[in-house]
Every structure is written in C-alpha cells, then in structure tokens.
Design a protein around this motif. Structure first.
Motif, PDB file in Angstrom:
ATOM      1  N   LEU A   5     -29.248 -15.442  31.378  1.00  0.00           N
ATOM      2  CA  LEU A   5     -30.127 -16.529  30.953  1.00  0.00           C
ATOM      3  C   LEU A   5     -31.309 -16.613  31.917  1.00  0.00           C
ATOM      4  O   LEU A   5     -31.122 -16.669  33.138  1.00  0.00           O
ATOM      5  N   TYR A   6     -32.502 -16.611  31.373  1.00  0.00           N
ATOM      6  CA  TYR A   6     -33.719 -16.746  32.181  1.00  0.00           C
ATOM      7  C   TYR A   6     -34.346 -18.103  31.910  1.00  0.00           C
ATOM      8  O   TYR A   6     -34.824 -18.367  30.799  1.00  0.00           O
ATOM      9  N   TYR A   7     -34.321 -18.943  32.921  1.00  0.00           N
ATOM     10  CA  TYR A   7     -34.926 -20.272  32.778  1.00  0.00           C
ATOM     11  C   TYR A   7     -35.280 -20.810  34.157  1.00  0.00           C
ATOM     12  O   TYR A   7     -34.726 -20.347  35.165  1.00  0.00           O
ATOM     13  N   TRP A   8     -36.158 -21.774  34.189  1.00  0.00           N
ATOM     14  CA  TRP A   8     -36.564 -22.390  35.454  1.00  0.00           C
ATOM     15  C   TRP A   8     -35.336 -22.920  36.199  1.00  0.00           C
ATOM     16  O   TRP A   8     -34.479 -23.574  35.600  1.00  0.00           O
ATOM     17  N   PRO A   9     -35.266 -22.695  37.482  1.00  0.00           N
ATOM     18  CA  PRO A   9     -34.031 -22.991  38.209  1.00  0.00           C
ATOM     19  C   PRO A   9     -33.781 -24.468  38.541  1.00  0.00           C
ATOM     20  O   PRO A   9     -32.645 -24.850  38.757  1.00  0.00           O
ATOM     21  N   GLY A  10     -34.819 -25.296  38.568  1.00  0.00           N
ATOM     22  CA  GLY A  10     -34.615 -26.650  39.089  1.00  0.00           C
ATOM     23  C   GLY A  10     -34.364 -27.734  38.061  1.00  0.00           C
ATOM     24  O   GLY A  10     -34.197 -28.904  38.413  1.00  0.00           O
ATOM     25  N   PRO A  57     -40.055 -19.444  28.772  1.00  0.00           N
ATOM     26  CA  PRO A  57     -38.606 -19.539  28.935  1.00  0.00           C
ATOM     27  C   PRO A  57     -38.081 -20.735  28.132  1.00  0.00           C
ATOM     28  O   PRO A  57     -38.855 -21.653  27.857  1.00  0.00           O
ATOM     29  N   PRO A  58     -36.794 -20.807  27.774  1.00  0.00           N
ATOM     30  CA  PRO A  58     -35.765 -19.834  28.129  1.00  0.00           C
ATOM     31  C   PRO A  58     -35.773 -18.588  27.256  1.00  0.00           C
ATOM     32  O   PRO A  58     -36.201 -18.634  26.106  1.00  0.00           O
ATOM     33  N   PHE A  59     -35.285 -17.481  27.838  1.00  0.00           N
ATOM     34  CA  PHE A  59     -34.926 -16.320  27.035  1.00  0.00           C
ATOM     35  C   PHE A  59     -33.640 -15.739  27.582  1.00  0.00           C
ATOM     36  O   PHE A  59     -33.256 -16.019  28.721  1.00  0.00           O
ATOM     37  N   LEU A  60     -32.999 -14.975  26.726  1.00  0.00           N
ATOM     38  CA  LEU A  60     -31.651 -14.488  27.026  1.00  0.00           C
ATOM     39  C   LEU A  60     -31.661 -12.975  26.902  1.00  0.00           C
ATOM     40  O   LEU A  60     -32.131 -12.440  25.904  1.00  0.00           O
ATOM     41  N   ARG A  61     -31.139 -12.301  27.948  1.00  0.00           N
ATOM     42  CA  ARG A  61     -30.987 -10.851  27.817  1.00  0.00           C
ATOM     43  C   ARG A  61     -29.529 -10.544  27.535  1.00  0.00           C
ATOM     44  O   ARG A  61     -28.636 -11.044  28.223  1.00  0.00           O
TER      45      ARG A  61
END
Lengths: 238, 238
Positions: A5-10, A57-61
């Motif tokens: 999962l690719y998304y902002w961490p905070g 984002p988000p995007f999913l690999r």
C-alpha cells in the motif's frame, strides 16, 4: 503475494479505507511509506516507466499491477477476499455505494478546504466556516439518511448495506462514522438519533475480531488535523 | 432492451458522459426527463420500493437494474458495448482513469461553488474567484499533464488512453476538454500547447461518425451556466 500500500504515512486519509479492507481480509501487506519513508512512495509514484501512474495516492502494488483510486482498489481487493459480491448486479450496487462514500469523503475534506488544496486552512478559515454550516445542516443528514434507507431496504436484512455479509462498503461506512464523529462531535450526537441502523452497523464492524485488533494496534493512526476528517472547534456548532 | 437515462433535462452535466457512451455505442435509449419531464425522474428517484436508490442523478434503468454513479454506469455500459477492456487489469486501469475524470469534474464544479451547492453562485462569487485562480494555474495543467503522460506511455500507441480502441474514458476526456474550453477559453488556449496528444484525442473523438452526428443533433444540449462547466468571465483570466 504481499500487497504494497502506497499512501502518506502520517494520516488515515483515503488510505484508511484500503487498510480496513486489508485488515478485515487478514491480508499480508506492507504500508510502504510508513515502513520505508515517503521517498519510497514518491519513487513508485513518479517512476517514468510505470504504465499505470496514479494521479494521487493511495495506490496498491500487487504483483505486476499498480492500482489507484480508493474505490477501484477496494473493488480489486473485494473480488479477491470476498469483500464484494460475486453477482454482477450486487457488485455494481456495492460499487455505487462505495463511490458515493468517495463523494462524501471529498465533501468532508472540502469543508476545511473550500478553496482547494492550494491554500492553507488558515487562509480559508472564514470560507470553511460557511461551508461547514451547510455541510453539517444539510449534507451530513442527507448522506446518513441515504445509508439508513439502504439498510432499511436491504432485502437480506439491515445488518449490512448489501446482502447478508460484511463488504468493503460496510468497513468504509464504519470509517465515515468514526471520521464524522471526530470532526463534528456535537452534530453527530444529534444526527445519529436519526440513523440507528447506521450506528448499529458501525458497532458491528468495530466488534469484528480483526477490526477490533487493528483499532487498538499501532497500525491504526489517530485522527489528526492533517487528514480528511479534522476537528476544528470553529467549524463545529456553537 | 432500451436504456432509460435519468438526468436533469436542462444541462449536459454528469449525464453527458453517459449520453456520449450511449451515442457511441449506437444504443437505443430514452433521455427520460427530457422526454417526459422532471417528474418522471423524481418518481423513480424517490420510489420507496426501489432497492438501489441513487444518492443523485444520473442513474440508468436497464431491465430490472437501476444503476447510479457516472463511472459505475459507464463500467456497466462499457462491458456491454465494447467500451471497456475485457482483461481485468486493463479494465481496472480504465476505471481508475474514469474515476480520476470524476474527480476533475467535481473540482470543475467546485470552482463556481466552493462553498457547496447550498449557496447560489452569486453568494460565493468572491470565493469562486480565489478557487478559480488555483484551479486554472495548478489543477488544469496537472490534470491535462497526467492525461498527456498516460497517452505517451500507452504501449499500444498514443491514439487512445488505454489500448488501441476508443473506450468510455476517451469519450469522457473529449467532454472534459470541451467543457474546460467553454469555461476557461483563455486558460485552455495556453494549456493545450502542453498536451498535444490530449488535443489530438479530442479531435479524434469529435470525428467519430456517431459522435459527430450527435454533436450537431438537438440531443446535444449546449453548455450553459446551470451545468458543471460554466463560463463566468470573472472566473477566467484577466
């Protein structure tokens, strides 16, 4: 195969709708930017050889595929983990509800950013106050009323939005209620009286073993004033 | 089986993305509110026995199914008329693009309604001016740049957004360019220089026989200041 999962961490943000589905599915996943930093997110996002670059984002690999747009990711995950119905009519109806939740999320964000993301909140506070009033008075009751009516009309009973099993939409509606409660506690106290089925659904999801375990884990970020649902006292009722 | 499209009769709006798909497919359809009045739309929208009530128009009736959310309707039509790819990865990517177009449409609307639909444009004109500047300077180039890069990266060539055939996304991008040109003619004149593939795609769609015939028919409503893309000189560059 592990999901990335690719998304902002905070922030919870839109990524949270994906996290809830992954958690409920018991899926093996990496929250990339939280584990490896934002640079890892940027690297894939901006990779010039990526044929399916996401707008945001988000995007999913997953294997060879990189999938963006929250509702689209949920459709992908839902098909693989029994979180979306198999029949095409029920699947389409579920996705329609998911897209309406996406619209609600945009509106919940626009409450504090009516002039858009190009200005800081502090530079649009007056405008936010006007938009917030309309959102609290008209939009929250309208959206919650819509969910309530769907639950009431579900021929399989009012436990879940579609059919008799929990789907991505139920997990997302849980998150919406949590977010609205955080941002608009006074408004919600009154609004929830009008949608007992929605509140019961929220409780039903919170009690699911995997969701309950997730909510008390450190994987669940707290709400804050960087995400979609923000608590600004001046945007809540006097 | 005839499709019934339910949408507001006086505007292109979100209904236009559905109309373009129906027209390109050569499908048999009725534009219900235009032919039978808004009451016919309201009747189905508010039918208390409808199990899949939409939050808002457009929605499409086809046989027993009533389907809402523009991108969801386009997925349904696309599957039936070769306007969406068959392979699941390409289908998902196409839908992701469609959902990003939906996001753009919301932003294009919010330019003139930054405080939401609860206030008239006249009551949010100053706010609209600020949002418009950011939209023209940052968001239009960013969205158009994203479409341009998708076209450039398409391994099947830059004629269409996905693969080598025209899909719902191409029809919708045509509509977006038309709408932005109507609302922001000066901005677009400059912006289009940076996205030649997008402009060429727009021309390619406009020349398709069924679309060309539609555009000169009286089924194609003109743009106006009730729809999503509105021309207000004060929201365009000085």
């Amino acid at each position: 195969m592990t999901y990335e999962l690719y998304y902002w961490p905070g922030i919870q943000g839109r990524g949270e709708f994906v996290r809830l589905a992954l958690e409920e599915a018991g899926a093996d996943y990496v929250d990339v930017a939280r584990e490896e930093g934002t640079a890892a997110l940027m690297r894939l996002w901006e990779a010039s050889d990526l044929q399916t670059p996401s707008f945001a984002p988000p995007f999913l690999r997953h294997g060879d595929q990189v999938i963006g747009q929250t509702a689209n990711i949920l459709l992908y995950l839902g098909d693989r983990h029994g979180l979306v119905p198999k029949s095409s009519a029920a699947r389409s109806w579920t996705h329609q509800i998911q897209l309406t939740i996406a619209d609600l999320v945009i509106e919940a964000h626009d409450v504090h950013h009516p002039l858009g993301g190009s200005f800081y909140y502090e530079d649009q506070r007056q405008e936010a106050r006007r938009r917030s009033e309309a959102f609290r008075r008209e939009r929250i009751p309208r959206f919650l009323g819509w969910f309530e009516s769907i639950l009431a009309r579900n021929p399989k009973g009012d436990k879940f939005l579609v059919g008799a099993r929990r789907l991505t939409t139920d997990l997302s509606l849980f998150q919406v209620v949590e977010g609205l409660r955080y941002a608009f506690p006074t408004t919600m106290k009154r609004a929830e009286a009008g949608c007992p089925r929605v509140v019961a659904l929220r409780d039903r999801i919170a009690e699911r073993p995997r969701i309950a375990a997730y909510l008390v884990s450190d994987r669940r970020l707290p709400f804050n004033e960087e995400g979609i649902f923000r608590y600004y006292p001046e945007l809540e009722e006097a």
